[in-house]
Design a protein around this motif. Structure first.
Motif, PDB file in Angstrom:
ATOM      1  N   ARG A  89     -18.937 -29.989  17.173  1.00  0.00           N
ATOM      2  CA  ARG A  89     -19.479 -30.044  18.535  1.00  0.00           C
ATOM      3  C   ARG A  89     -18.864 -31.201  19.316  1.00  0.00           C
ATOM      4  O   ARG A  89     -18.554 -31.066  20.509  1.00  0.00           O
ATOM      5  CB  ARG A  89     -21.000 -30.174  18.512  1.00  0.00           C
TER       6      ARG A  89
ATOM      7  N   VAL B  62     -16.997 -30.772  22.892  1.00  0.00           N
ATOM      8  CA  VAL B  62     -17.403 -31.489  24.104  1.00  0.00           C
ATOM      9  C   VAL B  62     -16.206 -32.166  24.755  1.00  0.00           C
ATOM     10  O   VAL B  62     -15.984 -32.069  25.965  1.00  0.00           O
ATOM     11  CB  VAL B  62     -18.498 -32.522  23.779  1.00  0.00           C
TER      12      VAL B  62
ATOM     13  N   GLY C 222     -13.666 -29.371  25.965  1.00  0.00           N
ATOM     14  CA  GLY C 222     -14.187 -28.663  27.128  1.00  0.00           C
ATOM     15  C   GLY C 222     -14.156 -29.528  28.378  1.00  0.00           C
ATOM     16  O   GLY C 222     -13.810 -29.040  29.465  1.00  0.00           O
ATOM     17  N   THR C 223     -14.499 -30.787  28.237  1.00  0.00           N
ATOM     18  CA  THR C 223     -14.469 -31.702  29.378  1.00  0.00           C
ATOM     19  C   THR C 223     -13.057 -31.855  29.919  1.00  0.00           C
ATOM     20  O   THR C 223     -12.832 -31.817  31.140  1.00  0.00           O
ATOM     21  CB  THR C 223     -15.017 -33.078  28.971  1.00  0.00           C
TER      22      THR C 223
ATOM     23  N   ALA D 155     -12.025 -28.655  31.709  1.00  0.00           N
ATOM     24  CA  ALA D 155     -12.731 -28.507  32.978  1.00  0.00           C
ATOM     25  C   ALA D 155     -12.122 -29.396  34.060  1.00  0.00           C
ATOM     26  O   ALA D 155     -12.083 -29.016  35.236  1.00  0.00           O
ATOM     27  CB  ALA D 155     -14.209 -28.832  32.795  1.00  0.00           C
ATOM     28  N   LYS D 156     -11.634 -30.550  33.683  1.00  0.00           N
ATOM     29  CA  LYS D 156     -11.041 -31.477  34.656  1.00  0.00           C
ATOM     30  C   LYS D 156      -9.801 -30.891  35.323  1.00  0.00           C
ATOM     31  O   LYS D 156      -9.484 -31.244  36.465  1.00  0.00           O
ATOM     32  CB  LYS D 156     -10.682 -32.790  33.966  1.00  0.00           C
TER      33      LYS D 156
ATOM     34  N   THR E   7     -10.484 -23.368  31.074  1.00  0.00           N
ATOM     35  CA  THR E   7     -11.614 -23.120  30.174  1.00  0.00           C
ATOM     36  C   THR E   7     -11.123 -22.969  28.741  1.00  0.00           C
ATOM     37  O   THR E   7     -10.098 -22.331  28.500  1.00  0.00           O
ATOM     38  CB  THR E   7     -12.364 -21.841  30.587  1.00  0.00           C
TER      39      THR E   7
ATOM     40  N   PRO F 143     -20.964 -26.616  25.585  1.00  0.00           N
ATOM     41  CA  PRO F 143     -20.538 -27.756  26.397  1.00  0.00           C
ATOM     42  C   PRO F 143     -19.837 -27.295  27.670  1.00  0.00           C
ATOM     43  O   PRO F 143     -19.362 -26.158  27.772  1.00  0.00           O
ATOM     44  CB  PRO F 143     -19.557 -28.496  25.465  1.00  0.00           C
ATOM     45  N   THR F 144     -19.747 -28.163  28.631  1.00  0.00           N
ATOM     46  CA  THR F 144     -19.027 -27.869  29.872  1.00  0.00           C
ATOM     47  C   THR F 144     -17.575 -27.504  29.564  1.00  0.00           C
ATOM     48  O   THR F 144     -16.929 -28.148  28.740  1.00  0.00           O
ATOM     49  CB  THR F 144     -19.054 -29.098  30.797  1.00  0.00           C
ATOM     50  N   GLY F 145     -17.090 -26.453  30.215  1.00  0.00           N
ATOM     51  CA  GLY F 145     -15.701 -26.058  30.038  1.00  0.00           C
ATOM     52  C   GLY F 145     -15.435 -25.200  28.822  1.00  0.00           C
ATOM     53  O   GLY F 145     -14.278 -24.919  28.507  1.00  0.00           O
TER      54      GLY F 145
END
Length: 205
Positions: free
Chosen positions: A4, A8, A11-12, A15-16, A20, A52-54
């Motif tokens: 995980r 995280v 994915g972060t 996303a930046k 994805t 998580p985001t992304g």
């Protein structure tokens, strides 16, 4: 344990930059068959969710009943939201066969190679029902037997006229000889890798 944490971070970062990370979890139907338990799958879902985001999670499985899946998965992905992938059509099977044709084509010196290819593609579609897993099994079976993809050889292999691949396994089991069934039973009962001639040595004694 750090899965995980890695997701995280990844994915972060994706996303930046407006992208994805897609995580593909395939073969959920095998978990119950191999483990007779869904505990490991439940724990994995707990690690992955909430996503998580992304990060996007794409899950694929053969048909499987709800009691073979963890509740935490069904809560976030109820069966009513599932999408079924359609079987491959004749055109797709033809393209798939074209990729593998050099491995299982009849003698290149034979006449009417295009005719053999067209007939093989049509018969493969009929026998497999457009099921990708069955197509793979068919090619591997022909390669193992050293046979070309003629209609006669394809017809000699188990068919898969239904969407559920377990029907293929059932037909395969009915079609093989008793000696082959014994070999499979011995391999299944022994949780260790057999040496190349080990099975023959044991069964022939």
């Amino acid at each position: 344990d750090a899965l995980r944490e890695h997701l995280v971070v990844a994915g972060t970062n994706f996303a930046k930059v407006g992208k994805t990370l897609i995580v593909l979890l395939d073969g959920l139907d095998h978990v119950w068959r191999e483990k007779d338990s869904i505990e490991e799958l439940r724990r994995l879902v707990e690690i992955l969710l909430p996503l998580p985001t992304g990060v996007v999670l794409l899950i694929a499985t053969q048909p499987v009943s709800d009691d073979k899946l963890p509740n935490n998965l069904l809560q976030v992905a109820p069966r009513s939201q599932w999408r079924s992938l359609p079987a491959l059509g004749v055109g797709a099977v033809t393209q798939w066969l074209k990729h593998h044709w050099p491995e299982i084509s009849p003698d290149p010196s034979a006449q009417a190679v295009d005719y053999f290819f067209e007939q093989a593609a049509q018969r493969l579609h009929e026998r497999s029902g457009g099921h990708p897993l069955h197509l793979r099994y068919t090619v591997e079976a022909l390669k193992a037997r050293g046979q070309p993809a003629t209609t006669v050889n394809i017809d000699a292999l188990p068919a898969c006229p239904h969407a559920d691949i377990t029907n293929y396994y059932a037909e395969l089991w009915r079609a093989i000889e008793d000696s082959a069934k014994l070999s499979l039973q011995v391999m299944t009962a022994c949780a260790f890798p057999w040496p190349s001639d080990g099975l023959d040595t044991v069964l022939l004694r």
